[in-house]
Design an enzyme around this catalytic site. Structure first.
Site, PDB file in Angstrom:
ATOM      1  N   LYS A  13       0.827  -1.213   0.000  1.00  9.52           N
ATOM      2  CA  LYS A  13       0.000   0.000   0.000  1.00  9.52           C
ATOM      3  C   LYS A  13       0.858   1.259   0.000  1.00  9.52           C
ATOM      4  O   LYS A  13       0.626   2.175  -0.776  1.00  9.52           O
ATOM      5  CB  LYS A  13      -0.910   0.056   1.246  1.00  9.52           C
ATOM      6  CG  LYS A  13      -1.845  -1.101   1.416  1.00  9.52           C
ATOM      7  CD  LYS A  13      -2.739  -0.907   2.637  1.00  9.52           C
ATOM      8  CE  LYS A  13      -2.011  -0.848   3.960  1.00  9.52           C
ATOM      9  NZ  LYS A  13      -1.349  -2.106   4.356  1.00  9.52           N
ATOM     10  N   ARG A  88      -8.925   1.196   9.370  1.00 11.16           N
ATOM     11  CA  ARG A  88      -8.485  -0.164   9.658  1.00 11.16           C
ATOM     12  C   ARG A  88      -9.541  -0.925  10.441  1.00 11.16           C
ATOM     13  O   ARG A  88      -9.351  -2.105  10.741  1.00 11.16           O
ATOM     14  CB  ARG A  88      -7.220  -0.092  10.477  1.00 11.16           C
ATOM     15  CG  ARG A  88      -5.946  -0.451   9.660  1.00 11.16           C
ATOM     16  CD  ARG A  88      -4.901  -0.737  10.628  1.00 11.16           C
ATOM     17  NE  ARG A  88      -3.640  -1.240  10.234  1.00 11.16           N
ATOM     18  CZ  ARG A  88      -2.629  -0.552   9.744  1.00 11.16           C
ATOM     19  NH1 ARG A  88      -2.784   0.697   9.393  1.00 11.16           N
ATOM     20  NH2 ARG A  88      -1.468  -1.138   9.567  1.00 11.16           N
ATOM     21  N   ARG A 123      11.660  -5.640   4.351  1.00 11.11           N
ATOM     22  CA  ARG A 123      11.242  -4.235   4.256  1.00 11.11           C
ATOM     23  C   ARG A 123      12.106  -3.347   5.158  1.00 11.11           C
ATOM     24  O   ARG A 123      12.462  -3.727   6.262  1.00 11.11           O
ATOM     25  CB  ARG A 123       9.776  -4.097   4.674  1.00 11.11           C
ATOM     26  CG  ARG A 123       9.339  -2.627   4.737  1.00 11.11           C
ATOM     27  CD  ARG A 123       7.875  -2.462   4.633  1.00 11.11           C
ATOM     28  NE  ARG A 123       7.177  -2.775   5.875  1.00 11.11           N
ATOM     29  CZ  ARG A 123       5.871  -2.602   6.035  1.00 11.11           C
ATOM     30  NH1 ARG A 123       5.144  -2.171   5.032  1.00 11.11           N
ATOM     31  NH2 ARG A 123       5.295  -2.898   7.173  1.00 11.11           N
ATOM     32  N   ARG A 156      11.562  -1.893  10.780  1.00  8.63           N
ATOM     33  CA  ARG A 156      10.573  -1.567  11.801  1.00  8.63           C
ATOM     34  C   ARG A 156      10.541  -2.664  12.861  1.00  8.63           C
ATOM     35  O   ARG A 156      10.640  -3.843  12.515  1.00  8.63           O
ATOM     36  CB  ARG A 156       9.187  -1.439  11.161  1.00  8.63           C
ATOM     37  CG  ARG A 156       8.974  -0.109  10.482  1.00  8.63           C
ATOM     38  CD  ARG A 156       7.741  -0.094   9.616  1.00  8.63           C
ATOM     39  NE  ARG A 156       6.542  -0.647  10.223  1.00  8.63           N
ATOM     40  CZ  ARG A 156       5.338  -0.592   9.671  1.00  8.63           C
ATOM     41  NH1 ARG A 156       5.179  -0.001   8.498  1.00  8.63           N
ATOM     42  NH2 ARG A 156       4.299  -1.124  10.265  1.00  8.63           N
ATOM     43  N   ARG A 167       0.044  -9.430  13.348  1.00 14.16           N
ATOM     44  CA  ARG A 167      -0.507  -8.319  12.547  1.00 14.16           C
ATOM     45  C   ARG A 167      -1.413  -8.851  11.434  1.00 14.16           C
ATOM     46  O   ARG A 167      -2.437  -8.250  11.113  1.00 14.16           O
ATOM     47  CB  ARG A 167       0.631  -7.479  11.952  1.00 14.16           C
ATOM     48  CG  ARG A 167       1.295  -6.609  13.019  1.00 14.16           C
ATOM     49  CD  ARG A 167       2.588  -6.014  12.530  1.00 14.16           C
ATOM     50  NE  ARG A 167       2.418  -5.082  11.443  1.00 14.16           N
ATOM     51  CZ  ARG A 167       3.349  -4.828  10.529  1.00 14.16           C
ATOM     52  NH1 ARG A 167       4.499  -5.464  10.559  1.00 14.16           N
ATOM     53  NH2 ARG A 167       3.126  -3.951   9.589  1.00 14.16           N
TER      54      ARG A 167
HETATM   55  P1  AMP Z   1       1.341   0.687   9.191  1.00 13.37           P
HETATM   56  O1  AMP Z   1       2.545   1.518   8.954  1.00 13.37           O
HETATM   57  O2  AMP Z   1       0.148   1.136   8.412  1.00 13.37           O
HETATM   58  O3  AMP Z   1       1.609  -0.793   9.053  1.00 13.37           O
HETATM   59  O4  AMP Z   1       0.945   0.900  10.741  1.00 13.37           O
HETATM   60  C1  AMP Z   1       1.843   0.553  11.774  1.00 13.37           C
HETATM   61  C2  AMP Z   1       1.089   0.425  13.093  1.00 13.37           C
HETATM   62  O5  AMP Z   1       0.494   1.678  13.420  1.00 13.37           O
HETATM   63  C3  AMP Z   1      -0.054  -0.567  13.084  1.00 13.37           C
HETATM   64  O6  AMP Z   1       0.353  -1.904  13.341  1.00 13.37           O
HETATM   65  C4  AMP Z   1      -0.924  -0.020  14.201  1.00 13.37           C
HETATM   66  O7  AMP Z   1      -0.372  -0.323  15.476  1.00 13.37           O
HETATM   67  C5  AMP Z   1      -0.783   1.482  14.004  1.00 13.37           C
HETATM   68  N1  AMP Z   1      -1.802   2.011  13.071  1.00 13.37           N
HETATM   69  C6  AMP Z   1      -1.604   2.579  11.848  1.00 13.37           C
HETATM   70  N2  AMP Z   1      -2.753   2.962  11.290  1.00 13.37           N
HETATM   71  C7  AMP Z   1      -3.717   2.611  12.174  1.00 13.37           C
HETATM   72  C8  AMP Z   1      -5.129   2.713  12.174  1.00 13.37           C
HETATM   73  N3  AMP Z   1      -5.804   3.265  11.130  1.00 13.37           N
HETATM   74  N4  AMP Z   1      -5.811   2.235  13.250  1.00 13.37           N
HETATM   75  C9  AMP Z   1      -5.167   1.702  14.306  1.00 13.37           C
HETATM   76  N5  AMP Z   1      -3.842   1.551  14.374  1.00 13.37           N
HETATM   77  C10 AMP Z   1      -3.112   2.006  13.315  1.00 13.37           C
END
Ligand code: AMP
Length: 210
Positions: A13, A88, A123, A156, A167
């Protein structure tokens, strides 16, 4: 044009959002990047989010919705945006609706779980601007240094194998129901993630324009 990119962690994404936002001239808004920035800066939202993020759990809806609402109110988002990683949960999608935000299309990027695990282990992300890389598929020009801003590129914490499975489970339980939510509104299009980033980008643009 207001777009949502939906998909499991590691489906691509963020990478696709970086490409498409340049083509369409609208910002890519990643709640994950904003939360990582908040953690780095030690803001109240960051402090509340850190532990859950490290474990791969979702951050509470009210925190993320607040951050997103402020971001889409900014000037550069007036002509549209790509949401990467938001909504999400169904509650977050309903919050977007309640804000009066019209979503034009929701692009699901689908990649099977086995491929996701391989992608996430390689990544790397930039600590400065959040750009994403992959040691094999999208390496930085200089080892460990972001092409875009020159900051350090790191793995990360939540991309470690022990966190990835949880996840993916969270995605299936909390986020996958959004496919039905947007499909019922006639907005969902699915793109199958390809090995080559440029091939996925072509399909993604076709899905947006079609
Ligand atoms: P991402 O970079 O999108 O994979 O997000 C990393 C982490 O941030 C996720 O595993 C969640 O802990 C938190 N996070 C990001 N976006 C959201 C969201 N829309 N709702 C809840 N937690 C989020």
């Amino acid at each position: 044009m207001n777009l949502i990119f939906l998909g499991a962690p590691g489906a691509g994404k963020g990478t696709q959002a970086e490409i498409v936002c340049e083509k369409l001239g609208i910002p890519a808004i990643s709640t994950g990047n904003m939360l990582r920035e908040a953690v780095k800066n030690g803001t109240p939202a960051g402090l509340a989010a850190k532990e859950r993020m490290d474990k791969g759990d979702l951050v509470p809806d009210e925190i993320v919705i607040g951050i997103l609402k402020d971001r889409i109110a900014m000037d550069d988002a007036k002509n549209g945006f790509i949401l990467d990683g938001f909504p999400r949960t169904v509650a977050q999608a309903e919050a977007l609706d309640a804000m009066g935000v019209q979503i034009d299309k929701v692009i699901e990027i689908y990649v099977p779980d086995e491929a996701i695990c391989a992608r996430l282990s390689g990544r790397r992300v930039c600590e400065g601007c959040g750009n994403s890389y992959h040691v094999d598929f999208k390496p930085t020009k200089v080892d460990g240094v972001c092409d875009a801003c020159g900051a350090k590129v790191v793995q990360r914490v939540d991309d470690k194998p022990e966190t990835v499975l949880s996840r993916l489970a969270t995605y299936q339980e909390k986020t996958a129901p959004l496919k039905d939510y947007y499909s019922a509104k006639g907005k969902l299009k699915t793109v199958v993630g390809q090995d080559e980033i440029s091939d996925t980008a072509k399909l993604t643009l076709e899905a947006i324009e079609g």
